[in-house]
Design a protein around this motif. Structure first.
Motif, short mmCIF file in Angstrom:
data_model
loop_
_atom_site.label_atom_id
_atom_site.label_comp_id
_atom_site.label_asym_id
_atom_site.label_seq_id
_atom_site.Cartn_x
_atom_site.Cartn_y
_atom_site.Cartn_z
N LYS A 183 35.62 34.63 40.71
CA LYS A 183 36.24 35.67 41.53
C LYS A 183 36.54 36.93 40.72
O LYS A 183 36.39 38.04 41.22
CB LYS A 183 37.53 35.15 42.16
N VAL A 184 36.98 36.75 39.48
CA VAL A 184 37.45 37.91 38.72
C VAL A 184 36.37 38.55 37.85
O VAL A 184 36.54 39.69 37.40
CB VAL A 184 38.66 37.55 37.82
N GLU A 186 33.19 39.79 38.31
CA GLU A 186 32.56 41.05 38.75
C GLU A 186 33.58 42.15 38.94
O GLU A 186 33.30 43.32 38.65
CB GLU A 186 31.76 40.83 40.03
N SER A 187 34.78 41.81 39.42
CA SER A 187 35.79 42.84 39.62
C SER A 187 36.23 43.42 38.26
O SER A 187 36.49 44.63 38.14
CB SER A 187 37.00 42.30 40.38
N THR A 188 36.27 42.57 37.23
CA THR A 188 36.63 43.05 35.90
C THR A 188 35.53 43.95 35.34
O THR A 188 35.81 44.99 34.74
CB THR A 188 36.88 41.86 34.95
N SER A 190 33.47 45.75 37.08
CA SER A 190 33.52 46.99 37.84
C SER A 190 34.65 47.89 37.36
O SER A 190 34.48 49.10 37.18
CB SER A 190 33.69 46.68 39.33
N LEU A 191 35.83 47.30 37.12
CA LEU A 191 36.97 48.07 36.63
C LEU A 191 36.67 48.64 35.24
O LEU A 191 37.02 49.78 34.93
CB LEU A 191 38.21 47.18 36.58
N ASP A 199 30.42 48.45 31.29
CA ASP A 199 30.76 47.22 32.02
C ASP A 199 30.66 45.98 31.14
O ASP A 199 30.66 44.86 31.62
CB ASP A 199 29.89 47.07 33.27
#
Length: 205
Positions: A183-184, A186-188, A190-191, A199
């Motif tokens: 869960k985290v 791809e969001s990490t 992206s951030l 990235d």
């Protein structure tokens, strides 16, 4: 050992950070140059410097991040050194190199050290090669969530996903199991891309 002090230092920062550098310059008998965006013209650091020079940008932060403009001001005001304070361009290896190449003294780590230590994956590799213990984690940036899962399985949960180019706690997320990691991840990434222009991420025990 004799340390030669510069005649005048351009302080490439603002606010309290700039005030501290300016105060130290005064204590050492070194001249100081404050750069300021128009919105900062009335702030104490501008008044406390020996020379104040306005810099321009659509918004204040763009002015303070305009390395070419800062170097031009240094030359125009007779500054022989640049002190970046912290934040803004302090950890920008390209700016440090530009300052040195312009014949000015860079007050801070060398451009090569900044470049190496600014990337957590690379800095971990360098210090480990010199015998410094590092916590368990990937030896390289992870290209996919499946690579992250494989690495986390190898070193054991919980793990933290970190932006390789990050700082200040930005770009980190904890995962206690594979589901959380998926869960985290791809969001990490992206951030990290939005915040640091890279990235590259890795996981650490």
């Amino acid at each position: 050992m004799t340390h030669l002090l510069p005649d005048r230092v351009l302080v490439a920062n603002r606010g309290e950070i700039a005030r501290r550098v300016i105060a130290t310059c005064r204590r050492l008998g070194v001249g100081s140059v404050a750069v300021h965006h128009a919105v900062d013209a009335g702030l104490p650091f501008v008044q406390e410097a020996d020379i104040a020079h306005e810099i321009t940008g659509d918004v204040p932060v763009k002015a303070y991040l305009d390395g070419a403009q800062l170097i031009e001001v240094a030359k125009a005001t007779g500054a022989t050194a640049v002190h970046p304070g912290y934040g803004f361009l302090a950890e920008n290896a390209d700016f440090a190199r530009q300052v040195v190449d312009a014949g000015l003294t860079w007050i801070g780590p060398s451009p090569d050290a900044i470049r190496t230590m600014g990337d957590k994956v690379e800095s971990r590799r360098v210090v480990a090669a010199h015998g410094v213990p590092v916590s368990g984690g990937a030896d390289d940036a992870l290209a996919s969530v499946d690579e992250a899962v494989a690495e986390a399985t190898r070193i054991g949960y919980p793990v933290i996903v970190k932006a390789s180019g990050g700082g200040g706690g930005i770009g980190m997320a904890v995962a206690h199991d594979e589901e959380q990691l998926r869960k985290v991840f791809e969001s990490t990434r992206s951030l990290a891309e939005r915040s640091f222009g890279s990235d590259r991420v890795f996981v650490e025990r």
